[in-house]
Design a protein around this motif. Structure first.
Motif, PDB file in Angstrom:
ATOM      1  N   TYR A 208       0.818  -1.216   0.000  1.00 19.10           N
ATOM      2  CA  TYR A 208       0.000   0.000   0.000  1.00 19.10           C
ATOM      3  C   TYR A 208       0.852   1.267   0.000  1.00 19.10           C
ATOM      4  O   TYR A 208       0.457   2.291  -0.530  1.00 19.10           O
ATOM      5  N   ILE A 209       2.033   1.180   0.589  1.00 21.27           N
ATOM      6  CA  ILE A 209       2.891   2.364   0.695  1.00 21.27           C
ATOM      7  C   ILE A 209       3.398   2.824  -0.667  1.00 21.27           C
ATOM      8  O   ILE A 209       3.794   3.976  -0.831  1.00 21.27           O
ATOM      9  N   LEU A 210       3.373   1.958  -1.663  1.00 20.55           N
ATOM     10  CA  LEU A 210       3.842   2.341  -2.995  1.00 20.55           C
ATOM     11  C   LEU A 210       3.037   3.504  -3.559  1.00 20.55           C
ATOM     12  O   LEU A 210       3.576   4.358  -4.257  1.00 20.55           O
TER      13      LEU A 210
ATOM     14  N   LYS B 271       1.096  10.161   3.597  1.00 22.41           N
ATOM     15  CA  LYS B 271       0.693   8.762   3.766  1.00 22.41           C
ATOM     16  C   LYS B 271      -0.810   8.569   3.540  1.00 22.41           C
ATOM     17  O   LYS B 271      -1.639   9.254   4.123  1.00 22.41           O
ATOM     18  N   ILE B 272      -1.094   7.650   2.660  1.00 22.88           N
ATOM     19  CA  ILE B 272      -2.477   7.299   2.334  1.00 22.88           C
ATOM     20  C   ILE B 272      -2.822   6.061   3.153  1.00 22.88           C
ATOM     21  O   ILE B 272      -2.071   5.081   3.158  1.00 22.88           O
TER      22      ILE B 272
ATOM     23  N   THR C 101      -8.144   3.285   2.678  1.00 26.29           N
ATOM     24  CA  THR C 101      -8.540   4.134   1.550  1.00 26.29           C
ATOM     25  C   THR C 101      -8.129   3.484   0.232  1.00 26.29           C
ATOM     26  O   THR C 101      -8.916   3.433  -0.722  1.00 26.29           O
ATOM     27  N   ILE C 102      -6.936   2.966   0.191  1.00 21.14           N
ATOM     28  CA  ILE C 102      -6.448   2.308  -1.027  1.00 21.14           C
ATOM     29  C   ILE C 102      -7.257   1.050  -1.300  1.00 21.14           C
ATOM     30  O   ILE C 102      -7.645   0.786  -2.435  1.00 21.14           O
ATOM     31  N   LYS C 103      -7.555   0.287  -0.272  1.00 26.18           N
ATOM     32  CA  LYS C 103      -8.351  -0.936  -0.431  1.00 26.18           C
ATOM     33  C   LYS C 103      -9.723  -0.596  -1.005  1.00 26.18           C
ATOM     34  O   LYS C 103     -10.215  -1.282  -1.910  1.00 26.18           O
TER      35      LYS C 103
ATOM     36  N   GLU D  12     -13.376  -0.619  -5.689  1.00 23.84           N
ATOM     37  CA  GLU D  12     -14.202   0.111  -6.659  1.00 23.84           C
ATOM     38  C   GLU D  12     -13.679  -0.097  -8.080  1.00 23.84           C
ATOM     39  O   GLU D  12     -14.454  -0.296  -9.014  1.00 23.84           O
ATOM     40  N   PHE D  13     -12.374  -0.080  -8.247  1.00 21.82           N
ATOM     41  CA  PHE D  13     -11.769  -0.294  -9.557  1.00 21.82           C
ATOM     42  C   PHE D  13     -12.071  -1.708 -10.061  1.00 21.82           C
ATOM     43  O   PHE D  13     -12.434  -1.906 -11.214  1.00 21.82           O
TER      44      PHE D  13
END
Length: 120
Positions: free
Chosen positions: A49-51, A99-100, A104-106, A111-112
């Motif tokens: 996720y940090i990417l 930092k995200i 949020t990324i998940k 959704e994608f």
């Protein structure tokens, strides 16, 4: 960064031009050894996720340079990014500030994936 995104669309910069090196190769061959090792340390500790945060931080650091170039200049920048000056302390601080959250990324990934599903 919305303005960088708009500029990339205007200049027709294909996302795979930089995303391949960044996400598939995990920034290998993008920067000098010191920075690459720091990115890998963070990646191993934080997870994939940090990417996204690292990519956002780099875009923010190089925002002005990216906005002032046309397609050819942007492509040159990404092909020679290993020679770009990058203050390691500014970079690490930027990762902390930008930092995200993994949740949020998940959510965005889910959704994608939903958008990609083809209904019969």
């Amino acid at each position: 960064e919305p303005d960088v995104h708009a500029h990339f669309e205007k200049e027709k910069v294909p996302p795979d031009y930089y995303a391949t090196k960044w996400f598939l190769k995990i920034f290998l061959d993008c920067f000098n050894t010191e920075i690459t090792l720091r990115i890998w340390d963070i990646f191993i500790f934080e997870g994939y996720y940090i990417l996204y945060t690292i990519a956002l931080t780099l875009i923010r650091i190089y925002k002005d340079l990216l906005l002032e170039n046309d397609l050819e200049g942007i492509m040159t920048f990404f092909s020679k990014s290993e020679s770009q000056k990058l203050d390691i302390d500014q970079f690490i601080k930027g990762i902390k500030v930008n930092k995200i959250k993994a949740s949020t990324i998940k959510t965005m990934e889910d959704e994608f994936k939903d958008d990609l599903l083809i209904e019969d």
